[in-house]
Design an enzyme around this catalytic site. Structure first.
Site, PDB file in Angstrom:
ATOM      1  N   TRP A 137      -1.765   3.678  11.679  1.00  0.00           N
ATOM      2  CA  TRP A 137      -3.133   3.761  11.143  1.00  0.00           C
ATOM      3  C   TRP A 137      -3.118   4.184   9.665  1.00  0.00           C
ATOM      4  O   TRP A 137      -3.831   5.104   9.255  1.00  0.00           O
ATOM      5  CB  TRP A 137      -3.965   4.751  11.964  1.00  0.00           C
ATOM      6  CG  TRP A 137      -4.273   4.322  13.374  1.00  0.00           C
ATOM      7  CD1 TRP A 137      -3.522   3.521  14.192  1.00  0.00           C
ATOM      8  CD2 TRP A 137      -5.427   4.682  14.148  1.00  0.00           C
ATOM      9  NE1 TRP A 137      -4.127   3.377  15.401  1.00  0.00           N
ATOM     10  CE2 TRP A 137      -5.296   4.080  15.416  1.00  0.00           C
ATOM     11  CE3 TRP A 137      -6.543   5.473  13.900  1.00  0.00           C
ATOM     12  CZ2 TRP A 137      -6.248   4.225  16.427  1.00  0.00           C
ATOM     13  CZ3 TRP A 137      -7.491   5.638  14.914  1.00  0.00           C
ATOM     14  CH2 TRP A 137      -7.343   5.011  16.151  1.00  0.00           C
ATOM     15  N   TRP A 169       6.025  -7.547   7.330  1.00  0.00           N
ATOM     16  CA  TRP A 169       4.950  -8.451   7.771  1.00  0.00           C
ATOM     17  C   TRP A 169       3.990  -7.561   8.543  1.00  0.00           C
ATOM     18  O   TRP A 169       4.338  -7.060   9.619  1.00  0.00           O
ATOM     19  CB  TRP A 169       5.516  -9.546   8.675  1.00  0.00           C
ATOM     20  CG  TRP A 169       4.485 -10.464   9.255  1.00  0.00           C
ATOM     21  CD1 TRP A 169       3.453 -10.124  10.094  1.00  0.00           C
ATOM     22  CD2 TRP A 169       4.366 -11.878   9.037  1.00  0.00           C
ATOM     23  NE1 TRP A 169       2.705 -11.228  10.416  1.00  0.00           N
ATOM     24  CE2 TRP A 169       3.241 -12.319   9.783  1.00  0.00           C
ATOM     25  CE3 TRP A 169       5.089 -12.803   8.294  1.00  0.00           C
ATOM     26  CZ2 TRP A 169       2.846 -13.657   9.814  1.00  0.00           C
ATOM     27  CZ3 TRP A 169       4.691 -14.134   8.326  1.00  0.00           C
ATOM     28  CH2 TRP A 169       3.581 -14.552   9.068  1.00  0.00           C
ATOM     29  N   THR A 170       2.810  -7.303   7.993  1.00  0.00           N
ATOM     30  CA  THR A 170       1.893  -6.341   8.616  1.00  0.00           C
ATOM     31  C   THR A 170       0.678  -7.005   9.272  1.00  0.00           C
ATOM     32  O   THR A 170      -0.198  -6.297   9.775  1.00  0.00           O
ATOM     33  CB  THR A 170       1.419  -5.303   7.581  1.00  0.00           C
ATOM     34  OG1 THR A 170       0.865  -6.000   6.467  1.00  0.00           O
ATOM     35  CG2 THR A 170       2.549  -4.418   7.109  1.00  0.00           C
ATOM     36  N   ASP A 214       3.919   2.738  15.456  1.00  0.00           N
ATOM     37  CA  ASP A 214       3.566   3.124  16.833  1.00  0.00           C
ATOM     38  C   ASP A 214       3.548   1.909  17.763  1.00  0.00           C
ATOM     39  O   ASP A 214       3.654   2.053  18.973  1.00  0.00           O
ATOM     40  CB  ASP A 214       2.197   3.820  16.857  1.00  0.00           C
ATOM     41  CG  ASP A 214       1.076   2.962  16.294  1.00  0.00           C
ATOM     42  OD1 ASP A 214       1.327   2.235  15.304  1.00  0.00           O
ATOM     43  OD2 ASP A 214      -0.051   3.007  16.810  1.00  0.00           O
ATOM     44  N   TYR A 248       4.246  -8.333  16.764  1.00  0.00           N
ATOM     45  CA  TYR A 248       4.494  -7.430  15.629  1.00  0.00           C
ATOM     46  C   TYR A 248       5.386  -6.277  16.071  1.00  0.00           C
ATOM     47  O   TYR A 248       6.390  -5.961  15.424  1.00  0.00           O
ATOM     48  CB  TYR A 248       3.155  -6.925  15.082  1.00  0.00           C
ATOM     49  CG  TYR A 248       3.261  -5.795  14.083  1.00  0.00           C
ATOM     50  CD1 TYR A 248       3.702  -6.023  12.775  1.00  0.00           C
ATOM     51  CD2 TYR A 248       2.897  -4.489  14.438  1.00  0.00           C
ATOM     52  CE1 TYR A 248       3.784  -4.979  11.862  1.00  0.00           C
ATOM     53  CE2 TYR A 248       2.976  -3.446  13.531  1.00  0.00           C
ATOM     54  CZ  TYR A 248       3.416  -3.701  12.244  1.00  0.00           C
ATOM     55  OH  TYR A 248       3.499  -2.658  11.347  1.00  0.00           O
ATOM     56  N   MET A 292       0.834  -1.208   0.000  1.00  0.00           N
ATOM     57  CA  MET A 292       0.000   0.000   0.000  1.00  0.00           C
ATOM     58  C   MET A 292       0.872   1.263   0.000  1.00  0.00           C
ATOM     59  O   MET A 292       0.720   2.128  -0.855  1.00  0.00           O
ATOM     60  CB  MET A 292      -0.904  -0.024   1.245  1.00  0.00           C
ATOM     61  CG  MET A 292      -1.851   1.147   1.344  1.00  0.00           C
ATOM     62  SD  MET A 292      -3.123   0.869   2.586  1.00  0.00           S
ATOM     63  CE  MET A 292      -2.187   0.986   4.096  1.00  0.00           C
ATOM     64  N   ASP A 318      13.260 -11.336  -2.202  1.00  0.00           N
ATOM     65  CA  ASP A 318      12.770 -11.640  -0.863  1.00  0.00           C
ATOM     66  C   ASP A 318      13.783 -11.044   0.106  1.00  0.00           C
ATOM     67  O   ASP A 318      14.925 -11.498   0.177  1.00  0.00           O
ATOM     68  CB  ASP A 318      12.676 -13.171  -0.707  1.00  0.00           C
ATOM     69  CG  ASP A 318      12.232 -13.584   0.686  1.00  0.00           C
ATOM     70  OD1 ASP A 318      12.213 -12.725   1.599  1.00  0.00           O
ATOM     71  OD2 ASP A 318      11.922 -14.772   0.859  1.00  0.00           O
ATOM     72  N   ILE A 319      13.362 -10.031   0.857  1.00  0.00           N
ATOM     73  CA  ILE A 319      14.346  -9.318   1.689  1.00  0.00           C
ATOM     74  C   ILE A 319      14.856 -10.159   2.861  1.00  0.00           C
ATOM     75  O   ILE A 319      15.819  -9.774   3.512  1.00  0.00           O
ATOM     76  CB  ILE A 319      13.803  -7.958   2.213  1.00  0.00           C
ATOM     77  CG1 ILE A 319      12.570  -8.138   3.095  1.00  0.00           C
ATOM     78  CG2 ILE A 319      13.533  -7.001   1.056  1.00  0.00           C
ATOM     79  CD1 ILE A 319      12.177  -6.865   3.867  1.00  0.00           C
TER      80      ILE A 319
HETATM   81  N1  LIG Z   1      -0.775  -0.411   7.543  1.00  0.00           N
HETATM   82  C1  LIG Z   1      -0.654   0.234   8.700  1.00  0.00           C
HETATM   83  O1  LIG Z   1      -1.646   0.657   9.317  1.00  0.00           O
HETATM   84  C2  LIG Z   1       0.710   0.479   9.288  1.00  0.00           C
HETATM   85  C3  LIG Z   1       0.803   1.062  10.543  1.00  0.00           C
HETATM   86  C4  LIG Z   1       2.073   1.319  11.084  1.00  0.00           C
HETATM   87  C5  LIG Z   1       3.213   0.994  10.363  1.00  0.00           C
HETATM   88  N2  LIG Z   1       3.087   0.395   9.154  1.00  0.00           N
HETATM   89  C6  LIG Z   1       4.317   0.063   8.429  1.00  0.00           C
HETATM   90  O2  LIG Z   1       4.279   0.755   7.193  1.00  0.00           O
HETATM   91  C7  LIG Z   1       4.974   0.011   6.190  1.00  0.00           C
HETATM   92  C8  LIG Z   1       4.095  -0.141   4.968  1.00  0.00           C
HETATM   93  O3  LIG Z   1       2.904  -0.802   5.357  1.00  0.00           O
HETATM   94  P1  LIG Z   1       1.770  -1.170   4.300  1.00  0.00           P
HETATM   95  O4  LIG Z   1       0.481  -1.130   5.031  1.00  0.00           O
HETATM   96  O5  LIG Z   1       1.972  -0.423   3.032  1.00  0.00           O
HETATM   97  O6  LIG Z   1       2.142  -2.713   4.065  1.00  0.00           O
HETATM   98  P2  LIG Z   1       1.498  -3.775   3.043  1.00  0.00           P
HETATM   99  O7  LIG Z   1       0.466  -3.156   2.186  1.00  0.00           O
HETATM  100  O8  LIG Z   1       1.141  -4.977   3.878  1.00  0.00           O
HETATM  101  O9  LIG Z   1       2.742  -4.117   2.132  1.00  0.00           O
HETATM  102  C9  LIG Z   1       3.822  -4.845   2.619  1.00  0.00           C
HETATM  103  C10 LIG Z   1       4.528  -5.387   1.415  1.00  0.00           C
HETATM  104  O10 LIG Z   1       5.691  -6.103   1.856  1.00  0.00           O
HETATM  105  C11 LIG Z   1       5.826  -7.224   0.995  1.00  0.00           C
HETATM  106  N3  LIG Z   1       6.645  -8.250   1.624  1.00  0.00           N
HETATM  107  C12 LIG Z   1       6.302  -9.046   2.656  1.00  0.00           C
HETATM  108  N4  LIG Z   1       7.314  -9.895   2.915  1.00  0.00           N
HETATM  109  C13 LIG Z   1       8.315  -9.623   2.035  1.00  0.00           C
HETATM  110  C14 LIG Z   1       9.596 -10.164   1.806  1.00  0.00           C
HETATM  111  N5  LIG Z   1      10.083 -11.175   2.541  1.00  0.00           N
HETATM  112  N6  LIG Z   1      10.354  -9.637   0.811  1.00  0.00           N
HETATM  113  C15 LIG Z   1       9.875  -8.628   0.050  1.00  0.00           C
HETATM  114  N7  LIG Z   1       8.659  -8.059   0.228  1.00  0.00           N
HETATM  115  C16 LIG Z   1       7.890  -8.565   1.201  1.00  0.00           C
HETATM  116  C17 LIG Z   1       4.401  -7.682   0.779  1.00  0.00           C
HETATM  117  O11 LIG Z   1       4.339  -8.524  -0.330  1.00  0.00           O
HETATM  118  P3  LIG Z   1       3.117  -9.592  -0.454  1.00  0.00           P
HETATM  119  O12 LIG Z   1       1.918  -8.752  -0.774  1.00  0.00           O
HETATM  120  O13 LIG Z   1       3.557 -10.463  -1.551  1.00  0.00           O
HETATM  121  O14 LIG Z   1       3.014 -10.255   0.883  1.00  0.00           O
HETATM  122  C18 LIG Z   1       3.703  -6.350   0.553  1.00  0.00           C
HETATM  123  O15 LIG Z   1       3.771  -5.966  -0.779  1.00  0.00           O
HETATM  124  C19 LIG Z   1       5.383  -1.288   6.876  1.00  0.00           C
HETATM  125  O16 LIG Z   1       6.701  -1.164   7.368  1.00  0.00           O
HETATM  126  C20 LIG Z   1       4.445  -1.393   8.065  1.00  0.00           C
HETATM  127  O17 LIG Z   1       5.002  -2.152   9.134  1.00  0.00           O
HETATM  128  C21 LIG Z   1       1.881   0.135   8.603  1.00  0.00           C
END
Ligand SMILES: NC(=O)c1ccc[n+]([C@@H]2O[C@H](COP(=O)([O-])OP(=O)(O)OC[C@H]3O[C@@H](n4cnc5c(N)ncnc54)[C@H](OP(=O)(O)O)[C@@H]3O)[C@@H](O)[C@H]2O)c1
Length: 275
Positions: free
Chosen positions: A143, A54-55, A95, A118, A1, A26-27
């Site tokens: 969020w 990993w979210t 957070d 997490y 996202m 794959d990181i």
């Molecule tokens: N969403 C929230 O509300 C939120 C809140 C606080 C912090 N964050 C942080 O913000 C960042 C972005 O979040 P987001 O919501 O955009 O995440 P997201 O939509 O879940 O995207 C995460 C991406 O990481 C990829 N991924 C997972 N494992 C991987 C691996 N081993 N190697 C390469 N790619 C991999 C996933 O691929 P697949 O789709 O193939 O699994 C997915 O494309 C993350 O660091 C998250 O922890 C998010």
């Protein structure tokens, strides 16, 4: 996202951008990550932004080792590979690294005390980045919502179209943050030449999930009533912070304007997020 909006923001700022997903790198695989980053021939001034994670917060409780591989080992591999190229690493954190029961906003240097798996893995990811690449930005967000992924506003808008009454928790406060705003903030941090360190990339102000759901109904033109309920009514595997609002002093100290107030930003974001 976030990754999709990050690519657009960097391109919009005139950067040459290479985007890559899990299919290609794959990181968690140190050798593959190093080989890939090497192939980019990065130099000082280039930036690696790690949007991968990993979210799945609840699933992490039962698969912590797998979550750790993505959220801690992955950032370590990327930070190390970027450092060998002389490039900066931007690591997105959360957070959830904090205990989440404060009454005033968390400062950037507040002690990390994650309550769940997490948060533990993301906290480890922060340390791994700090240890492997002195040229880093740790940007904590929360969020998140955006056009490119499933998220709370999309779910609420769908449910609000199906039901007359929604019950949404009113005992958790946070900062709804648009991925477009976070991506723009990262671009501005880099452009400002901000020093290495930890910054908070959330919208200002605070609201409960219940309050945010009401704002979503209003933006979507839906009349569903949004009733309050306690978190105790939901048996989530991972503990949820009651108050994980983040302060933005570190941004202000380096002359970078924080993201705007959540309700104003939601008003701007809603049409593109809800479609
Ligand atoms: N969403 C929230 O509300 C939120 C809140 C606080 C912090 N964050 C942080 O913000 C960042 C972005 O979040 P987001 O919501 O955009 O995440 P997201 O939509 O879940 O995207 C995460 C991406 O990481 C990829 N991924 C997972 N494992 C991987 C691996 N081993 N190697 C390469 N790619 C991999 C996933 O691929 P697949 O789709 O193939 O699994 C997915 O494309 C993350 O660091 C998250 O922890 C998010």
């Amino acid at each position: 996202m976030l990754g999709q909006d990050m690519v657009a923001a960097a391109q919009g700022a005139g950067a040459e951008v290479t985007a890559v997903d899990r299919e290609h790198v794959d990181i968690t695989d140190a050798a593959a990550t190093l080989a890939y980053v090497r192939s980019l021939n990065l130099t000082a001034g280039d930036v690696v932004v790690n949007c991968a994670a990993w979210t799945a917060v609840d699933a992490a409780e039962e698969q912590e080792a797998a979550a750790f591989a993505v959220n801690a080992v992955g950032p370590q591999n990327l930070a190390h590979a970027a450092a060998l190229s002389g490039a900066r690493i931007v690591q997105i954190s959360t957070d959830y690294v904090f205990e989440g029961h404060a009454t005033t906003p968390y400062a950037e240097d507040a002690a990390m005390a994650p309550e769940g798996a997490y948060g533990r893995t993301k906290a480890a990811g922060e340390w791994a980045v700090r240890a492997n690449n002195p040229d880093h930005y740790i940007v904590r967000t929360a969020w998140l919502y955006g056009a490119g992924g499933p998220n709370f506003p999309k779910t609420m808008a769908r449910l609000g179209g199906e039901r007359d009454v929604l019950t949404v928790v009113d005992d958790q406060q946070g900062q709804p943050t648009w991925t477009v705003d976070l991506a723009d903030l990262i671009v501005r941090l880099v452009a400002a030449g901000a020093p290495s360190g930890t910054y908070h990339g959330t919208a200002q102000g605070a609201v409960t999930w219940n309050g945010f759901a009401k704002a979503i109904m209003a933006a979507a033109g839906l009349t569903a009533r949004v009733d309050p309920v306690s978190s105790a009514a939901f048996a989530a595997k991972a503990p949820r912070p009651s108050y994980s609002v983040l302060g933005h002093d570190a941004l202000r100290a380096v002359g970078v304007e924080p993201i705007g107030e959540w309700a104003q930003r939601w008003a701007v974001a809603a049409p593109s997020v809800l479609g």
